[in-house]
Motif scaffolding. Structure first.
Motif, PDB file in Angstrom:
ATOM      1  N   ILE A  30       0.819  -1.215   0.000  1.00  0.00           N
ATOM      2  CA  ILE A  30       0.000   0.000   0.000  1.00  0.00           C
ATOM      3  C   ILE A  30       0.856   1.269   0.000  1.00  0.00           C
ATOM      4  O   ILE A  30       0.649   2.172  -0.811  1.00  0.00           O
ATOM      5  CB  ILE A  30      -0.957  -0.016   1.209  1.00  0.00           C
ATOM      6  N   PRO A  32       4.086   1.746  -0.937  1.00  0.00           N
ATOM      7  CA  PRO A  32       4.725   1.993  -2.244  1.00  0.00           C
ATOM      8  C   PRO A  32       3.726   2.395  -3.326  1.00  0.00           C
ATOM      9  O   PRO A  32       4.047   3.211  -4.185  1.00  0.00           O
ATOM     10  CB  PRO A  32       5.377   0.652  -2.584  1.00  0.00           C
ATOM     11  N   LEU A  33       2.521   1.837  -3.256  1.00  0.00           N
ATOM     12  CA  LEU A  33       1.524   2.207  -4.258  1.00  0.00           C
ATOM     13  C   LEU A  33       1.247   3.708  -4.197  1.00  0.00           C
ATOM     14  O   LEU A  33       1.292   4.407  -5.214  1.00  0.00           O
ATOM     15  CB  LEU A  33       0.238   1.404  -4.018  1.00  0.00           C
ATOM     16  N   ASN A  35       3.135   5.945  -2.720  1.00  0.00           N
ATOM     17  CA  ASN A  35       4.368   6.669  -3.006  1.00  0.00           C
ATOM     18  C   ASN A  35       4.601   6.816  -4.495  1.00  0.00           C
ATOM     19  O   ASN A  35       5.098   7.841  -4.958  1.00  0.00           O
ATOM     20  CB  ASN A  35       5.564   5.947  -2.377  1.00  0.00           C
ATOM     21  N   THR A  36       4.241   5.773  -5.239  1.00  0.00           N
ATOM     22  CA  THR A  36       4.398   5.836  -6.691  1.00  0.00           C
ATOM     23  C   THR A  36       3.481   6.912  -7.261  1.00  0.00           C
ATOM     24  O   THR A  36       3.891   7.703  -8.110  1.00  0.00           O
ATOM     25  CB  THR A  36       4.092   4.465  -7.310  1.00  0.00           C
ATOM     26  N   LEU A  39       5.140  10.160  -6.391  1.00  0.00           N
ATOM     27  CA  LEU A  39       6.357  10.438  -7.163  1.00  0.00           C
ATOM     28  C   LEU A  39       6.030  10.975  -8.545  1.00  0.00           C
ATOM     29  O   LEU A  39       6.823  11.682  -9.157  1.00  0.00           O
ATOM     30  CB  LEU A  39       7.190   9.158  -7.307  1.00  0.00           C
ATOM     31  N   ARG A  49      14.941  16.556  -5.726  1.00  0.00           N
ATOM     32  CA  ARG A  49      13.583  16.177  -6.105  1.00  0.00           C
ATOM     33  C   ARG A  49      12.669  17.382  -5.904  1.00  0.00           C
ATOM     34  O   ARG A  49      12.597  17.904  -4.795  1.00  0.00           O
ATOM     35  CB  ARG A  49      13.136  15.009  -5.223  1.00  0.00           C
ATOM     36  N   LEU A 260       6.444   1.042 -19.341  1.00  0.00           N
ATOM     37  CA  LEU A 260       6.792   1.397 -17.966  1.00  0.00           C
ATOM     38  C   LEU A 260       8.206   0.925 -17.633  1.00  0.00           C
ATOM     39  O   LEU A 260       9.010   1.671 -17.082  1.00  0.00           O
ATOM     40  CB  LEU A 260       5.786   0.782 -16.989  1.00  0.00           C
ATOM     41  N   PHE A 264      11.119   3.652 -16.539  1.00  0.00           N
ATOM     42  CA  PHE A 264      11.615   3.893 -15.179  1.00  0.00           C
ATOM     43  C   PHE A 264      12.931   3.180 -14.900  1.00  0.00           C
ATOM     44  O   PHE A 264      13.723   3.623 -14.077  1.00  0.00           O
ATOM     45  CB  PHE A 264      10.531   3.527 -14.150  1.00  0.00           C
ATOM     46  N   PRO A 274      12.492   7.647 -12.799  1.00  0.00           N
ATOM     47  CA  PRO A 274      11.462   7.132 -11.897  1.00  0.00           C
ATOM     48  C   PRO A 274      10.208   8.000 -11.888  1.00  0.00           C
ATOM     49  O   PRO A 274       9.108   7.484 -11.663  1.00  0.00           O
ATOM     50  CB  PRO A 274      12.143   7.139 -10.529  1.00  0.00           C
ATOM     51  N   GLY A 277       8.233   7.296 -14.964  1.00  0.00           N
ATOM     52  CA  GLY A 277       7.763   5.934 -14.745  1.00  0.00           C
ATOM     53  C   GLY A 277       6.558   5.921 -13.819  1.00  0.00           C
ATOM     54  O   GLY A 277       5.566   5.234 -14.073  1.00  0.00           O
ATOM     55  N   SER A 278       6.640   6.713 -12.749  1.00  0.00           N
ATOM     56  CA  SER A 278       5.509   6.782 -11.816  1.00  0.00           C
ATOM     57  C   SER A 278       4.275   7.329 -12.502  1.00  0.00           C
ATOM     58  O   SER A 278       3.149   6.907 -12.214  1.00  0.00           O
ATOM     59  CB  SER A 278       5.858   7.672 -10.630  1.00  0.00           C
ATOM     60  N   ALA A 281       2.843   4.505 -14.363  1.00  0.00           N
ATOM     61  CA  ALA A 281       2.214   3.573 -13.422  1.00  0.00           C
ATOM     62  C   ALA A 281       0.886   4.124 -12.923  1.00  0.00           C
ATOM     63  O   ALA A 281      -0.089   3.386 -12.745  1.00  0.00           O
ATOM     64  CB  ALA A 281       3.161   3.306 -12.248  1.00  0.00           C
ATOM     65  N   PHE A 285      -2.691   2.447 -13.171  1.00  0.00           N
ATOM     66  CA  PHE A 285      -3.538   2.294 -11.990  1.00  0.00           C
ATOM     67  C   PHE A 285      -4.943   2.820 -12.280  1.00  0.00           C
ATOM     68  O   PHE A 285      -5.940   2.164 -11.966  1.00  0.00           O
ATOM     69  CB  PHE A 285      -2.898   3.057 -10.823  1.00  0.00           C
TER      70      PHE A 285
ATOM     71  N   TYR B 117      -9.867  -3.396   3.609  1.00  0.00           N
ATOM     72  CA  TYR B 117      -8.519  -2.870   3.368  1.00  0.00           C
ATOM     73  C   TYR B 117      -7.611  -3.976   2.830  1.00  0.00           C
ATOM     74  O   TYR B 117      -6.892  -3.788   1.850  1.00  0.00           O
ATOM     75  CB  TYR B 117      -7.982  -2.296   4.674  1.00  0.00           C
ATOM     76  N   ILE B 128       2.116  -2.060  -9.935  1.00  0.00           N
ATOM     77  CA  ILE B 128       1.894  -0.626 -10.111  1.00  0.00           C
ATOM     78  C   ILE B 128       2.827   0.163  -9.193  1.00  0.00           C
ATOM     79  O   ILE B 128       3.262   1.251  -9.526  1.00  0.00           O
ATOM     80  CB  ILE B 128       0.415  -0.280  -9.787  1.00  0.00           C
ATOM     81  N   GLY B 129       3.141  -0.392  -8.029  1.00  0.00           N
ATOM     82  CA  GLY B 129       3.988   0.325  -7.074  1.00  0.00           C
ATOM     83  C   GLY B 129       5.471   0.056  -7.226  1.00  0.00           C
ATOM     84  O   GLY B 129       6.252   0.396  -6.342  1.00  0.00           O
ATOM     85  N   VAL B 131       8.014   1.320  -8.815  1.00  0.00           N
ATOM     86  CA  VAL B 131       9.003   2.399  -8.717  1.00  0.00           C
ATOM     87  C   VAL B 131       9.345   2.658  -7.252  1.00  0.00           C
ATOM     88  O   VAL B 131      10.528   2.709  -6.871  1.00  0.00           O
ATOM     89  CB  VAL B 131       8.462   3.686  -9.373  1.00  0.00           C
ATOM     90  N   ALA B 132       8.314   2.778  -6.406  1.00  0.00           N
ATOM     91  CA  ALA B 132       8.560   3.064  -4.993  1.00  0.00           C
ATOM     92  C   ALA B 132       9.092   1.829  -4.264  1.00  0.00           C
ATOM     93  O   ALA B 132       9.864   1.959  -3.309  1.00  0.00           O
ATOM     94  CB  ALA B 132       7.288   3.569  -4.335  1.00  0.00           C
ATOM     95  N   ILE B 133       8.685   0.643  -4.704  1.00  0.00           N
ATOM     96  CA  ILE B 133       9.231  -0.575  -4.074  1.00  0.00           C
ATOM     97  C   ILE B 133      10.737  -0.637  -4.299  1.00  0.00           C
ATOM     98  O   ILE B 133      11.506  -0.914  -3.380  1.00  0.00           O
ATOM     99  CB  ILE B 133       8.541  -1.848  -4.632  1.00  0.00           C
ATOM    100  N   GLU B 135      12.777   1.889  -4.840  1.00  0.00           N
ATOM    101  CA  GLU B 135      13.429   2.909  -4.011  1.00  0.00           C
ATOM    102  C   GLU B 135      13.558   2.448  -2.563  1.00  0.00           C
ATOM    103  O   GLU B 135      14.586   2.640  -1.925  1.00  0.00           O
ATOM    104  CB  GLU B 135      12.615   4.210  -4.053  1.00  0.00           C
ATOM    105  N   TRP B 219       9.271 -10.157 -13.680  1.00  0.00           N
ATOM    106  CA  TRP B 219       9.322  -8.713 -13.431  1.00  0.00           C
ATOM    107  C   TRP B 219      10.148  -8.366 -12.195  1.00  0.00           C
ATOM    108  O   TRP B 219      11.119  -7.610 -12.278  1.00  0.00           O
ATOM    109  CB  TRP B 219       7.880  -8.207 -13.292  1.00  0.00           C
TER     110      TRP B 219
END
Lengths: 308, 283
Positions: A30, A32-33, A35-36, A39, A49, A260, A264, A274, A277-278, A281, A285, B117, B128-129, B131-133, B135, B219
């Motif tokens: 959740i 990272p989702l 955060n992406t 970003l 940044r 993608l 990224f 990145p 890329g975000s 993404a 989504f 949730y 989808i996440g 990029v942040a994963i 990082e 991936w």
């Protein structure tokens, strides 16, 4: 907060039971989702940044250098999905209808065999078909020759016009096992009394299928469609394994997943970005979310379900 | 008459046509795998001269496998894949079952919300996440470790596991659990000793559902753990084939070796998998 209340009431065990799953799921999925998504609103200038609002999306949809690739990938992705719906579901329904026939011999064998491609990795599937369809090896041309259709052969994976469709059909070949199983399961739940009642009314064979069985398996077809949609719009592996990250020839088989990845992670001389890329993404989504909402609120609630 | 009609549906021509259609599709499904396997045991000449012939004394060769074993570290890749898959499944089942038990067994404020949730992740792909994963994994130093993959696959598998397992746990009889409580068993003991053994079939279904996508994923190994020591079998064969693309013996052997472990798993678990798919666990 949530956990605090439970602890105060001396119900520690609920916290202990829930905590590991909630922590791992929140931290690795959740956060990272989101955060992406966040970003996508930033960019990097001189290794700093900085916040740029929706600038990345303007670039993605408006700047010809980006938008051409994006619309190409999106269009290809829809075609990829369209071929799946058009080919995978009819074949799946047909095979499931045959398998569910009572007293069919070797049904278990057919079932297991038809499911085998589904368990193989994209790498195996991609390369195996690349070899089979290769004009150098000549398995496909010589097989077509055997039935007198050699003139039909072309290096399908290497041609711009046919690469994407060929890959979509390979993907259908790989995944048809899932619709077969789900529809087969739905067909088995139809009570015999209903079919027998139809028989006494003279409805048998094909007309029994169209008038009775098909309406009863519609919910399963709905589930398969949304699973296919979500799967197709984050697909990547098959195209990457068969055509590489450049999704050749000349990006003819580029879909959102490969776009993608290149954006990224970077590829060859192109550096990874990145933030763009975000943005891609985030677009993926949004598309998946719209698809899931259409299914949940537009389709699932309208399909009539029958309880036996 | 109904009896006559159902006999008519089973006349020999119809039955033969049905078997015909199924046999044709079975051949389509198995043909590429079959071609790869038989040609991996042939000499280069024979591969090209007669691609559809079985290897015989004259054309038999294991040169491809020798190349694979000399050039690629397939034992290491296989070991990595096994560690990642088994560890991820262990955490998905343990954490998933614990959370499912909490949601199914106890009434508390926010129970519904917590269930929703956790269910979000069923429909939203974790990719989808990415990029942040990436990082996060770089920041925590987990990049190029198997832990990065295990964490991602655990998070990815948990939503469906919690959903399926809590359905099953609701069916476990209350009398049994209450008898345990009267005997003074702790909630933990009730969960591990009484409830878990009863939902074993559902756990097996969850395990089989998760096993194949984890084993086959390209991936995340490509992005989070591409180092030589952490390559999984899927990524390892992808890279190997990319490098040896003109060495047909090696490519065919590498593909066969990648097929083998999945086929072994499939033979062991196919009944469980098909029963899971057809039992309505994913409705």
């Amino acid at each position: 907060m949530f956990f605090g209340q439970l602890v105060l009431r001396g119900r520690w065990h609920i916290v202990v039971f829930l905590a590991p799953a909630v922590l791992v799921y929140t931290a690795v999925m959740i956060v990272p989702l989101f955060n992406t998504l966040r970003l996508a609103l930033f960019t990097e200038v001189d290794q700093q940044r900085i916040f740029v609002g929706v600038q990345n999306f303007r670039t993605l949809f408006g700047d010809p250098r980006w938008s051409e690739s994006f619309w190409n990938a999106l269009g290809n992705n829809f075609w990829f999905f369209f071929i799946h719906m058009l080919v995978q579901n009819p074949i799946g329904i047909f095979l499931a209808a045959l398998l569910s026939h009572p007293r069919l011999r070797f049904a278990a064998f057919y079932r297991s065999a038809i499911f085998i491609p589904t368990i193989l990795s994209f790498v195996i599937v991609g390369f195996a078909w690349k070899l089979v369809l290769s004009p150098i090896w000549g398995i496909a041309p010589s097989m077509l020759d055997a039935v007198g259709l050699k003139s039909l052969f072309a290096p399908w994976l290497g041609k711009e016009g046919s690469a994407l469709t060929t890959l979509a059909l390979i993907s259908v070949w790989q995944f048809v096992g899932i619709p077969v199983m789900l529809i087969y399961a739905a067909l088995l739940t139809i009570p015999d009394e209903i079919l027998e009642a139809a028989e006494t009314e003279g409805i048998t064979g094909l007309s029994a299928f169209w008038k009775i069985k098909l309406p009863l398996i519609l919910p399963s077809i709905g589930i398969i469609s949304i699973l296919t949609f979500v799967g197709n719009f984050n697909a990547f592996d098959l195209i990457y394994a068969a055509q590489g990250a450049l999704a050749g020839p000349d990006f003819a088989s580029d879909i959102l997943g490969t776009f993608l990845y290149r954006t990224f992670f970077g590829f060859q001389l192109q550096l990874g970005d990145p933030h763009m890329g975000s943005a891609i993404a985030t677009a993926m989504f949004a598309i998946i979310l719209v698809g899931v909402c259409i299914y949940l609120f537009g389709i699932q609630t309208r399909i009539r379900r029958y309880q036996f | 008459m109904p009896g006559q009609m159902s006999r008519a549906r089973r006349n020999p021509v119809t039955v033969a046509a049905m078997h015909g259609a199924l046999i044709i599709y079975t051949l389509i499904a198995l043909f590429p795998v079959f071609v790869i396997l038989i040609n991996s045991f042939k000499t280069r000449k024979a591969i090209f001269r007669e691609p559809l012939a079985l290897p015989n004394a004259e054309t038999f060769s294991t040169i491809g496998y020798q190349t694979v074993f000399q050039q690629g570290d397939f034992i290491l890749y296989l070991q990595n894949s096994l560690i990642v898959t088994v560890a991820s499944l262990f955490f998905i089942l343990l954490f998933g079952a614990m959370a499912a038990f909490a949601l199914a067994e106890y009434r508390f404020r926010g129970n519904m919300l917590m269930g929703l949730y956790l269910a979000l992740g069923i429909m939203i792909p974790i990719r989808i996440g990415t990029v942040a994963i990436l990082e996060m994994m770089v920041a925590t130093g987990l990049v190029n470790t198997l832990w990065a993959l295990i964490l991602v696959y655990t998070a990815q598998g948990l939503p469906l596991a919690v959903f399926i397992l809590s359905e099953f746990m609701r069916q476990v009889s209350d009398d049994l659990k209450n008898a345990g409580r009267v005997d003074g068993l702790s909630e933990y003991t009730i969960f591990f000793r009484l409830v878990l053994p009863l939902v074993r079939p559902a756990m097996a279904t969850v395990a089989v559902f998760n096993m194949i996508p984890i084993w086959n994923d390209l991936w995340f190994p490509l992005i989070l753990a591409p180092a030589e020591e952490t390559k999984t079998l899927t990524l390892g064969s992808q890279v190997f084939i990319g490098q040896f693309v003109t060495d047909w013996n090696a490519v065919l052997s590498a593909l066969s070796m990648a097929i083998l472990p999945v086929m072994v798993l499939y033979v062991i678990f196919s009944r469980q998998l098909i029963r899971g798919l057809t039992s309505g666990a994913v409705k």
